[in-house]
Design a protein around this motif. Structure first.
Motif, mmCIF file in Angstrom:
data_model
loop_
_atom_site.group_PDB
_atom_site.id
_atom_site.type_symbol
_atom_site.label_atom_id
_atom_site.label_comp_id
_atom_site.label_asym_id
_atom_site.label_seq_id
_atom_site.Cartn_x
_atom_site.Cartn_y
_atom_site.Cartn_z
ATOM 1 N N GLU A 1 44.261 30.272 44.363
ATOM 2 C CA GLU A 1 43.095 29.816 43.612
ATOM 3 C C GLU A 1 42.544 28.507 44.179
ATOM 4 O OE1 GLU A 1 44.978 29.899 39.852
ATOM 5 O OE2 GLU A 1 44.190 31.891 39.307
ATOM 6 N N GLN B 1 33.480 39.101 42.859
ATOM 7 C CA GLN B 1 34.395 40.014 43.546
ATOM 8 C C GLN B 1 34.735 39.455 44.922
ATOM 9 O OE1 GLN B 1 34.635 44.612 45.264
ATOM 10 N NE2 GLN B 1 32.723 43.877 44.382
ATOM 11 N N ARG C 1 31.830 35.713 37.054
ATOM 12 C CA ARG C 1 32.853 36.485 37.748
ATOM 13 C C ARG C 1 32.337 36.904 39.114
ATOM 14 N NH1 ARG C 1 33.710 40.063 32.373
ATOM 15 N NH2 ARG C 1 35.868 39.559 31.865
ATOM 16 N N VAL D 1 42.099 33.662 39.113
ATOM 17 C CA VAL D 1 42.038 35.085 39.463
ATOM 18 C C VAL D 1 42.291 35.875 38.186
ATOM 19 C CG1 VAL D 1 43.052 36.939 40.812
ATOM 20 C CG2 VAL D 1 42.764 34.665 41.831
ATOM 21 N N GLU D 2 41.233 36.513 37.673
ATOM 22 C CA GLU D 2 41.345 37.267 36.434
ATOM 23 C C GLU D 2 42.150 38.539 36.624
ATOM 24 O OE1 GLU D 2 38.413 39.815 33.456
ATOM 25 O OE2 GLU D 2 37.566 38.177 34.620
ATOM 26 N N SER D 3 41.903 39.237 37.727
ATOM 27 C CA SER D 3 42.656 40.460 38.015
ATOM 28 C C SER D 3 42.769 40.629 39.524
ATOM 29 C CB SER D 3 41.981 41.684 37.393
ATOM 30 O OG SER D 3 40.677 41.857 37.902
ATOM 31 N N GLN D 4 43.835 41.312 39.915
ATOM 32 C CA GLN D 4 44.126 41.515 41.332
ATOM 33 C C GLN D 4 44.621 42.946 41.520
ATOM 34 O OE1 GLN D 4 46.592 39.157 44.857
ATOM 35 N NE2 GLN D 4 46.447 38.283 42.817
ATOM 36 N N HIS D 5 43.906 43.721 42.324
ATOM 37 C CA HIS D 5 44.203 45.141 42.497
ATOM 38 C C HIS D 5 44.623 45.392 43.949
ATOM 39 C CE1 HIS D 5 42.134 45.743 38.636
ATOM 40 N NE2 HIS D 5 41.239 44.886 39.106
ATOM 41 N N LEU E 1 39.963 41.252 44.262
ATOM 42 C CA LEU E 1 40.136 40.209 43.264
ATOM 43 C C LEU E 1 38.884 40.103 42.409
ATOM 44 C CD1 LEU E 1 41.585 37.243 45.389
ATOM 45 C CD2 LEU E 1 42.787 39.236 44.480
ATOM 46 N N LEU F 1 40.021 40.767 49.496
ATOM 47 C CA LEU F 1 40.975 39.871 50.153
ATOM 48 C C LEU F 1 41.848 40.631 51.134
ATOM 49 C CD1 LEU F 1 41.803 36.797 49.775
ATOM 50 C CD2 LEU F 1 43.804 37.701 48.568
ATOM 51 N N VAL G 1 37.417 37.136 40.289
ATOM 52 C CA VAL G 1 37.659 35.701 40.182
ATOM 53 C C VAL G 1 36.705 35.097 39.161
ATOM 54 C CG1 VAL G 1 37.759 33.515 41.444
ATOM 55 C CG2 VAL G 1 38.374 35.656 42.599
ATOM 56 N N ARG H 1 43.372 43.683 48.973
ATOM 57 C CA ARG H 1 43.325 43.558 47.525
ATOM 58 C C ARG H 1 41.890 43.279 47.075
ATOM 59 N NH1 ARG H 1 48.718 39.765 46.264
ATOM 60 N NH2 ARG H 1 50.133 40.963 47.628
#
Length: 465
Positions: free
Chosen positions: A5, A60, A58, A30-34, A46, A63, A48, A44
């Motif tokens: 972050e 995208q 937010r 980072v709200e979510s990480q896939h 992210l 990464l 953010v 990934r």
């Protein structure tokens, strides 16, 4: 903040698509990480959250992960930094030091996105969807298109373009929604698929399917409408004393065909998606919002004050109309930079509307004359922007006005001929939308390009004369 972050808090503000330039970042997480590709090289998605000045947006981030020291010269420009991340190279789950980078620039990783869309795959909360009755060729190398401001687009070979939406709002992006509704039209690029995940809508306190990216046909022979118009204006400037219709690069024929294409798209949208008629109360509220924007602008920009009474009169006339105002889904951010000329004719792009507005706002029905007004403003910009700082500015001002007027009239004629609402018969509505757009432009230029503020101000002066 975690190490990642901290890196993102430095990297994100430098990106062209970041909407919060000029304001410090108060918080980032980072709200979510896939995880789309585990291990290293890894990939990934992210989501953010960036907090600035009391609001949160937010974004995208795609990464890429590689072992420390292994990012080559071809990806050096995309580097974000080195940090410790959970999940080792072998997927052990332990921490591992990784070099992280913007993977939109990594063809090895972006090839996976195309493969997943082709298969209709799902991975770690990210869903890849293919349009019915489409075939997608994989194994194509991607390249990032330059010059885009709000999003990032990848071209795969010469077949597809994948637009990645950087600023995210919960919901289906209007670009996907409207392009899918227009599928089969010769005036839009064919959609092939999309990528989505679920984002929490704080207002409804629920998870909402949200568009991350959209795959469309790549128009390899296309020329940007703004470029074509600017070339026509340069040809006119190079021909002293020649009228726009006699200059070598007369654009009016293209403007007329563009008007007809715009009308066809509006007709198709009205057939495919909901329509309505504004009540007098709703029309009055719309006029009030126009007046409110004018009041804010005039209070901040003294050069606008002399024109404020005439502008208010136009908005009041719009509010007082007693004829029904049909509304429907429209483009929402229509100008010469949103259209391209192909070998077979005009194609409209980027139906997402204003990226800074929430999706629910962009999905509101509006008069198709709002799009017409946007294009008319664009003709004024095309005619005048090259005069800023020009040595022959005074001499060329009148030819510029004549060029804009000729192409405005041609576009409106084409729009009416193509089956759209005849702009000439709805001047009160058209004028209100055009004045409102010009007021917005004055505010925008005052903040971002002060030297260009004269363009909308000169237009307003001519319009209210």
């Amino acid at each position: 903040m975690t190490q990642l972050e901290e890196l993102l808090a430095t990297w994100i503000p430098r990106q062209r698509w970041f909407a919060g330039k000029g304001l410090p970042i108060d918080a980032l997480r980072v709200e979510s990480q896939h995880v789309l590709v585990p291990g290293t090289p890894g990939l990934r998605v992210l989501v953010v959250e960036v907090g600035q000045h009391g609001r949160t947006d937010r974004y995208q981030v795609l990464l890429g992960l590689r072992p420390e020291g292994s990012i080559g010269a071809d990806l050096a420009h995309a580097a974000i930094g080195v940090c410790e991340l959970p999940g080792g190279a072998e997927g052990t789950g332990g921490p591992c030091v990784q070099a992280v980078y913007d993977a939109t620039h990594d063809p090895e990783m972006t090839a996976r996105l195309l493969e997943h869309i082709a298969r209709g795959h799902a991975e770690d909360g990210v869903r890849f969807r293919r349009m019915p009755d489409t075939e997608i060729h994989t194994g194509l190398r991607s390249l990032v298109l330059t010059g885009e401001q709000s999003n990032t687009s990848l071209v795969y070979g010469e077949e597809y373009v994948l637009k990645m939406f950087r600023r995210l709002w919960p919901g289906h992006n209007p670009d996907l929604e409207l392009t899918a509704a227009l599928s089969g039209s010769p005036f839009v690029a064919r959609p092939y698929g999309w990528i989505e995940t679920d984002l929490r809508d704080s207002a409804a306190d629920t998870l909402v399917p949200t568009t991350l990216a959209m795959l469309q046909r790549y128009l390899r022979s296309a020329t940007d409408g703004w470029v074509l118009a600017a070339t026509s204006v340069r040809d006119l400037y190079a021909s002293p004393g020649v009228a726009p219709e006699d200059a070598g690069g007369d654009f009016s024929g293209e403007a007329e065909r563009l008007g007809a294409a715009t009308a066809a798209v509006h007709r198709d949208l009205a057939r495919a998606l909901p329509t309505d008629v504004l009540t007098p109360e709703s029309q009055g509220e719309l006029a009030e919002s126009m007046v409110s924007r004018l009041d804010v602008a005039a209070s901040q920009i003294t050069a606008l004050e002399p024109y404020a009474p005439a502008l208010r009169d136009a908005f009041d006339a719009f509010a007082d109309l007693d004829t029904p105002l049909p509304v429907q889904r429209v483009h929402g951010d229509y100008h010469l930079g949103q259209v391209v000329r192909t070998d077979s004719g005009w194609v409209l792009l980027d139906f997402e509307g204003e990226p800074a507005a929430p999706i629910t706002e962009r999905q509101r029905l509006s008069s198709p004359l709002r799009d017409v007004a946007g294009m008319l403003r664009s003709f004024d910009y095309a005619a005048r922007h090259q005069l800023v700082g020009h040595a022959r500015e005074d001499e060329l001002a009148e030819p510029a006005r004549a060029w804009a007027q000729r192409n405005r009239e041609a576009f409106c004629a084409g729009y009416a001929f193509g089956g759209g609402i005849d702009p000439e018969k709805h001047q009160v509505v058209l004028r209100a939308f055009e004045y409102d757009k010009a007021v917005y432009e004055v505010m925008y230029e005052a903040r971002h390009r002060p030297a260009w503020m004269r363009i909308p101000l000169d237009s307003i002066a001519a319009l209210v004369a």
